[in-house]
Scaffold this motif. Structure first.
Motif, mmCIF file in Angstrom:
data_model
loop_
_atom_site.group_PDB
_atom_site.id
_atom_site.type_symbol
_atom_site.label_atom_id
_atom_site.label_comp_id
_atom_site.label_asym_id
_atom_site.label_seq_id
_atom_site.Cartn_x
_atom_site.Cartn_y
_atom_site.Cartn_z
ATOM 1 N N PHE A 32 -0.421 -5.216 -7.925
ATOM 2 C CA PHE A 32 -0.893 -5.943 -6.744
ATOM 3 C C PHE A 32 0.124 -5.809 -5.620
ATOM 4 O O PHE A 32 1.293 -6.182 -5.767
ATOM 5 N N HIS A 33 -0.317 -5.263 -4.493
ATOM 6 C CA HIS A 33 0.532 -5.109 -3.307
ATOM 7 C C HIS A 33 -0.034 -5.991 -2.197
ATOM 8 O O HIS A 33 -1.061 -5.654 -1.595
ATOM 9 N N PRO A 34 0.608 -7.123 -1.902
ATOM 10 C CA PRO A 34 0.076 -8.036 -0.881
ATOM 11 C C PRO A 34 -0.115 -7.377 0.477
ATOM 12 O O PRO A 34 -1.101 -7.644 1.170
ATOM 13 N N ASP A 35 0.827 -6.506 0.881
ATOM 14 C CA ASP A 35 0.710 -5.871 2.188
ATOM 15 C C ASP A 35 -0.516 -4.968 2.259
ATOM 16 O O ASP A 35 -1.244 -4.947 3.256
ATOM 17 N N ARG A 36 -0.766 -4.226 1.174
ATOM 18 C CA ARG A 36 -1.923 -3.337 1.157
ATOM 19 C C ARG A 36 -3.228 -4.136 1.103
ATOM 20 O O ARG A 36 -4.219 -3.771 1.730
ATOM 21 N N SER A 60 -2.349 3.318 -1.505
ATOM 22 C CA SER A 60 -2.918 3.229 -2.857
ATOM 23 C C SER A 60 -3.819 4.424 -3.142
ATOM 24 O O SER A 60 -3.847 4.943 -4.264
ATOM 25 N N LEU A 61 -4.535 4.878 -2.128
ATOM 26 C CA LEU A 61 -5.420 6.029 -2.292
ATOM 27 C C LEU A 61 -4.615 7.282 -2.625
ATOM 28 O O LEU A 61 -4.978 8.052 -3.514
ATOM 29 N N ILE A 62 -3.498 7.465 -1.921
ATOM 30 C CA ILE A 62 -2.650 8.633 -2.177
ATOM 31 C C ILE A 62 -2.038 8.567 -3.577
ATOM 32 O O ILE A 62 -1.995 9.556 -4.312
ATOM 33 N N GLU A 63 -1.561 7.376 -3.962
ATOM 34 C CA GLU A 63 -0.984 7.213 -5.303
ATOM 35 C C GLU A 63 -2.020 7.520 -6.378
ATOM 36 O O GLU A 63 -1.723 8.166 -7.391
ATOM 37 N N ASP A 102 -13.585 2.377 0.723
ATOM 38 C CA ASP A 102 -13.007 1.037 0.824
ATOM 39 C C ASP A 102 -11.524 1.089 1.168
ATOM 40 O O ASP A 102 -10.986 0.176 1.788
ATOM 41 N N LYS A 103 -10.844 2.176 0.769
ATOM 42 C CA LYS A 103 -9.400 2.287 0.989
ATOM 43 C C LYS A 103 -9.054 3.023 2.283
ATOM 44 O O LYS A 103 -7.879 3.137 2.626
ATOM 45 N N LEU A 104 -10.056 3.561 2.969
ATOM 46 C CA LEU A 104 -9.796 4.297 4.198
ATOM 47 C C LEU A 104 -9.869 3.373 5.405
ATOM 48 O O LEU A 104 -10.758 2.530 5.491
ATOM 49 N N PRO A 105 -8.930 3.516 6.362
ATOM 50 C CA PRO A 105 -8.924 2.644 7.544
ATOM 51 C C PRO A 105 -10.242 2.701 8.304
ATOM 52 O O PRO A 105 -10.774 3.776 8.568
#
Length: 474
Positions: free
Chosen positions: A285-289, A302-305, A352-355
């Motif tokens: 869990f990454h609060p900033d993301r 997260s998408l790249i990882e 969902d993960k793309l700006p």
């Protein structure tokens, strides 16, 4: 999990972004909308009041940066306060102990605790290269012991057996001794859950904790229970020195209240999210993301990882070179890209993960059933190698044979071939200057009117990263 909250917040923040100056009057309406959005997401009232108060105090009289206008500064404040609310940064597991490091899992029955033990074991094994032993101290449910044994076998984790007539403390101590003999790095102890908190349960779990002194005591809680999840976590934290929380079932209809409340109420960080039923569906869990995703800003990191872990790099590079050289895009390439997309969680997960793609993700979900990927793959697999490489040879008699072999209809075959033609045209644009922009412009036609399309290149990834197309509307 945050779809409704994200929509409400982004809509309410639109009203402030054009303001020349932030005053108590012009942020009043926006703050009211933000407050309602948080309450509708089942965030605890105490948490909402504190959040709104901090945003308001920071916004009024703000010295505006020369790089941002007042409205953008306000959005920045909301984002930063969301991060602070959820913990500011990811907190990893503390496994700095003489092996084996012991992790104890606690939680109510039905929260997905036993499944999470298996997921966490796999996470530590694959991403941290740890040798993991798991055991169940749930002497009240023989099915839980058997379930964990099956999971351990499937995931190739060490398993220490237990029975219902043993004492939980003995089970845990024997498992730790077994881990030393097998030179395991980590022991994960599953504990008994109840349908509700009771004195007997708390007494047993406190006795177990005192006996094994775990380096991590993680509370597993169902995100679907909203702010009640945070209140239950607090009750456990009052009895046990919890080190963190794992939220499960966040891929369901949870409204986000648990994620936004649990840190504030318990003081303990959320360490992982259970994002699906598969054994690899456990994410740090990454609060900033998460704050970025809530505000529609995406989560490219997260998408790249995820891409680095799940994409076949050799295939991706080979595909990218092929497209760059203008060698075409056949149905075998299409099938490979479908595989890559499925490994990444499907089109809706990627969008969902793309700006700025939150609305597209929702639209894709309305039009897409992820099982379409399997159906498309079945159609392509029913073709001969020659047909896959040279789709133009597929005439009506071949279509009938393919439809029979894949259990689909002629209409389905025609849609797939049409979709492939569109993808071919789009892929040609990768070899030209401004390829990504051209591709994005071409995606509108994939849904017949501005909807999302396939071939979405996430955050600078090569076209082979996931360049499959949006499946046809079967």
């Amino acid at each position: 999990m945050f779809e409704n909250l994200s929509d409400r917040l982004t809509d309410s923040l639109k009203h402030i972004t054009g303001q020349a100056k932030l005053t108590e009057d012009n942020i009043k309406g926006t703050l009211r909308e933000v407050r309602l959005a948080l309450l509708e997401a089942d965030v605890a009232l105490l948490v909402v009041k504190d959040f709104i108060s901090k945003v308001k105090d920071r916004a009024i009289g703000l010295d505006v940066s020369q790089h941002l206008n007042p409205g953008q500064e306000f959005v920045k404040i909301v984002r930063e306060e969301l991060e602070a609310l959820m913990g500011e940064a990811n907190e990893d597991l503390n496994l700095n102990a003489q092996p084996p490091a012991v992790i104890m899992m606690a939680g109510l029955q039905g929260a997905g605790k036993t499944t999470t033990v298996g997921k966490l074991g796999k996470f530590l094994k694959e991403r941290h290269k740890k040798k993991v032993l798991v055991t169940s101290a749930d002497i009240y449910r023989p099915a839980a012991i058997k379930q964990l044994e099956t999971l351990a076998t499937d995931l190739e984790l060490e398993f220490h057996p237990s029975t219902g007539d043993q004492d939980p403390v003995d089970i845990a101590n024997n498992a730790i001794a077994d881990a030393r003999r097998k030179q395991a790095d980590v022991v994960i102890v599953d504990t008994a859950g109840r349908l509700h908190i009771d004195e007997e349960m708390m007494g047993e779990i406190k006795r177990l904790h005192a006996a094994i002194n775990p380096v991590e005591t993680l509370f597993v809680v169902d995100a679907m229970t909203g702010q009640d999840a945070a209140n239950t976590a607090k009750a456990f934290n009052d009895a046990l020195p919890l080190s963190g929380v794992i939220l499960t079932k966040v891929d369901g209809d949870a409204r986000g209240g648990a994620a936004l409340s649990v840190r504030h109420i318990t003081g303990k960080p959320i360490k992982f999210l259970g994002v699906g039923e598969k054994t690899d569906a456990l994410e740090p869990f990454h609060p900033d993301r998460m704050a970025s995703r809530i505000l529609g800003m995406g989560d490219v990191l997260s998408l790249i990882e995820e891409a680095e872990r799940k994409i076949d790099k050799q295939k991706a590079e080979k595909f990218a070179k092929k497209i760059k050289k203008g060698k075409g895009f056949n149905l075998e390439d299409f099938r490979d890209q479908l595989h890559q997309m499925k490994n990444m969680g499907g089109m809706t997960s990627l969008l969902d993960k793309l700006p700025g793609m939150g609305n597209l993700s929702q639209l894709a979900g309305d039009h897409l059933n992820e099982k379409m990927f399997d159906q498309m793959e079945a159609i392509i697999n029913s073709m001969t190698p020659h047909e896959r490489r040279f789709p133009d040879v597929i005439n009506n008699s071949r279509k009938k044979r393919i439809a029979t072999g894949s259990g689909t209809t002629l209409q389905d075959i025609n849609r797939l071939l049409k979709q492939h033609k569109q993808m071919q045209k789009m892929m040609k644009k990768f070899s030209k200057k401004g390829a990504v922009a051209n591709l994005m412009r071409g995606m509108g036609g994939m849904f017949g009117g501005g909807g999302p399309g396939g071939g979405m290149p996430p955050g600078g990834m090569p076209p082979g990263g996931m360049g499959g197309g949006m499946p046809p509307k079967f």
